[in-house]
Design a protein around this motif. Sequence first.
Motif, PDB file in Angstrom:
ATOM      1  N   GLY A 121      -6.215   1.988  -1.574  1.00 56.66           N
ATOM      2  CA  GLY A 121      -6.610   1.023  -0.555  1.00 56.66           C
ATOM      3  C   GLY A 121      -7.299  -0.191  -1.142  1.00 56.66           C
ATOM      4  O   GLY A 121      -6.993  -1.333  -0.782  1.00 56.66           O
ATOM      5  N   ILE A 122      -8.228   0.050  -2.068  1.00 53.79           N
ATOM      6  CA  ILE A 122      -8.947  -1.060  -2.702  1.00 53.79           C
ATOM      7  C   ILE A 122      -8.001  -1.914  -3.544  1.00 53.79           C
ATOM      8  O   ILE A 122      -8.070  -3.153  -3.514  1.00 53.79           O
ATOM      9  N   LEU A 123      -7.089  -1.260  -4.276  1.00 55.14           N
ATOM     10  CA  LEU A 123      -6.122  -1.989  -5.090  1.00 55.14           C
ATOM     11  C   LEU A 123      -5.227  -2.885  -4.233  1.00 55.14           C
ATOM     12  O   LEU A 123      -5.024  -4.063  -4.544  1.00 55.14           O
ATOM     13  N   ALA A 124      -4.696  -2.312  -3.159  1.00 52.08           N
ATOM     14  CA  ALA A 124      -3.790  -3.073  -2.300  1.00 52.08           C
ATOM     15  C   ALA A 124      -4.501  -4.265  -1.673  1.00 52.08           C
ATOM     16  O   ALA A 124      -3.984  -5.395  -1.684  1.00 52.08           O
ATOM     17  N   LEU A 125      -5.694  -4.045  -1.144  1.00 54.34           N
ATOM     18  CA  LEU A 125      -6.450  -5.134  -0.519  1.00 54.34           C
ATOM     19  C   LEU A 125      -6.856  -6.179  -1.552  1.00 54.34           C
ATOM     20  O   LEU A 125      -6.743  -7.386  -1.308  1.00 54.34           O
ATOM     21  N   GLY A 126      -7.332  -5.721  -2.711  1.00 49.71           N
ATOM     22  CA  GLY A 126      -7.787  -6.650  -3.739  1.00 49.71           C
ATOM     23  C   GLY A 126      -6.673  -7.508  -4.292  1.00 49.71           C
ATOM     24  O   GLY A 126      -6.835  -8.721  -4.477  1.00 49.71           O
TER      25      GLY A 126
ATOM     26  N   ILE B 154       0.827  -1.205   0.000  1.00 45.81           N
ATOM     27  CA  ILE B 154       0.000   0.000   0.000  1.00 45.81           C
ATOM     28  C   ILE B 154       0.865   1.260   0.000  1.00 45.81           C
ATOM     29  O   ILE B 154       0.523   2.267  -0.631  1.00 45.81           O
ATOM     30  N   MET B 155       2.027   1.207   0.673  1.00 46.53           N
ATOM     31  CA  MET B 155       2.950   2.345   0.643  1.00 46.53           C
ATOM     32  C   MET B 155       3.529   2.537  -0.756  1.00 46.53           C
ATOM     33  O   MET B 155       3.698   3.666  -1.230  1.00 46.53           O
ATOM     34  N   TRP B 156       3.834   1.431  -1.428  1.00 48.52           N
ATOM     35  CA  TRP B 156       4.389   1.505  -2.784  1.00 48.52           C
ATOM     36  C   TRP B 156       3.375   2.132  -3.733  1.00 48.52           C
ATOM     37  O   TRP B 156       3.711   3.023  -4.530  1.00 48.52           O
ATOM     38  N   LEU B 157       2.128   1.683  -3.640  1.00 51.33           N
ATOM     39  CA  LEU B 157       1.089   2.213  -4.521  1.00 51.33           C
ATOM     40  C   LEU B 157       0.821   3.694  -4.252  1.00 51.33           C
ATOM     41  O   LEU B 157       0.538   4.462  -5.177  1.00 51.33           O
TER      42      LEU B 157
ATOM     43  N   SER C 153      -5.222   3.492   7.319  1.00 54.61           N
ATOM     44  CA  SER C 153      -4.974   4.690   8.129  1.00 54.61           C
ATOM     45  C   SER C 153      -3.546   5.198   7.940  1.00 54.61           C
ATOM     46  O   SER C 153      -3.252   6.365   8.206  1.00 54.61           O
ATOM     47  N   PHE C 154      -2.652   4.319   7.421  1.00 53.42           N
ATOM     48  CA  PHE C 154      -1.279   4.732   7.135  1.00 53.42           C
ATOM     49  C   PHE C 154      -1.222   5.773   6.012  1.00 53.42           C
ATOM     50  O   PHE C 154      -0.256   6.530   5.916  1.00 53.42           O
ATOM     51  N   ILE C 155      -2.238   5.792   5.148  1.00 56.02           N
ATOM     52  CA  ILE C 155      -2.225   6.748   4.040  1.00 56.02           C
ATOM     53  C   ILE C 155      -3.341   7.786   4.219  1.00 56.02           C
ATOM     54  O   ILE C 155      -3.896   8.297   3.262  1.00 56.02           O
TER      55      ILE C 155
END
Length: 243
Positions: A91-96, A71-74, A164-166
């Motif tokens: 967020g959706i991309l990272a989780l998906g 998620i940090m990379w994205l 919440s990190f982003i």
Amino acid sequence: MTENFDELAAAWPRILDGIWITLGLTGGGAALAMIVAVTLGLMARQPNVLVRGTARTIIEFFRGTSLVVQIMWLFYVLPLLGVDLDAMVVGILALGLNYGAYSAEVVRGSINSVQSGQWEASTALSMSSFHRMRRIIFPQAWALMIPSLTNLLIHLLKGSAIVSFIAIQDLTFHVDQLRLDTSTWFAYGLVGLGIYFIIAYILTLVMNTLEVRAKHRLGRGESLREMLSLKPPRTTAGTGEPA
């Protein structure tokens, strides 16, 4: 204690906004994860080495790297490459992608678990590969994969707190804000824990409903209406066992 509930009442509109954001992340991530899972799961079964190898590489990459790093990379690295995405999309991309990689193994394993006789029968009927998968194999595999997908969906819900990190103001973010005005025990131990449990339980009930429906369509169990009725279950004559 009364003061804590007063603070909760004042913060509730913000917490409700956080709940909707968490549900959006969970729903969007789950939808993307399912698309990724089916695509990679089917690719991982292909006889073509290039297709199968590509699927395995993607699966192992997203399973083998941290969701936090992804998620940090994205969110931070992609803009440096000229791709600037909205935080919610990230967020959706990272989780998906992350949970889709895990779910791909569930899809692949469930398809492989379908009895060989089903494959042979559909081949004998001269069905195309697409129709064989859509009409015969996947419906049976779907009933097998739902319990494992339920577990991953609950993990995805809890993993959504990482946004919440982003700076996405999800449920966890607002619970943490509530902690500043109340006690840690009240904010996390009662409000946060309780809301996440309720959401997870509702999602579990939904997935259990899908499982009952999938099995009934295959003739392997009661319908949802029969299961919820007060009538005793049907039994097989002479055995006393459920029909």
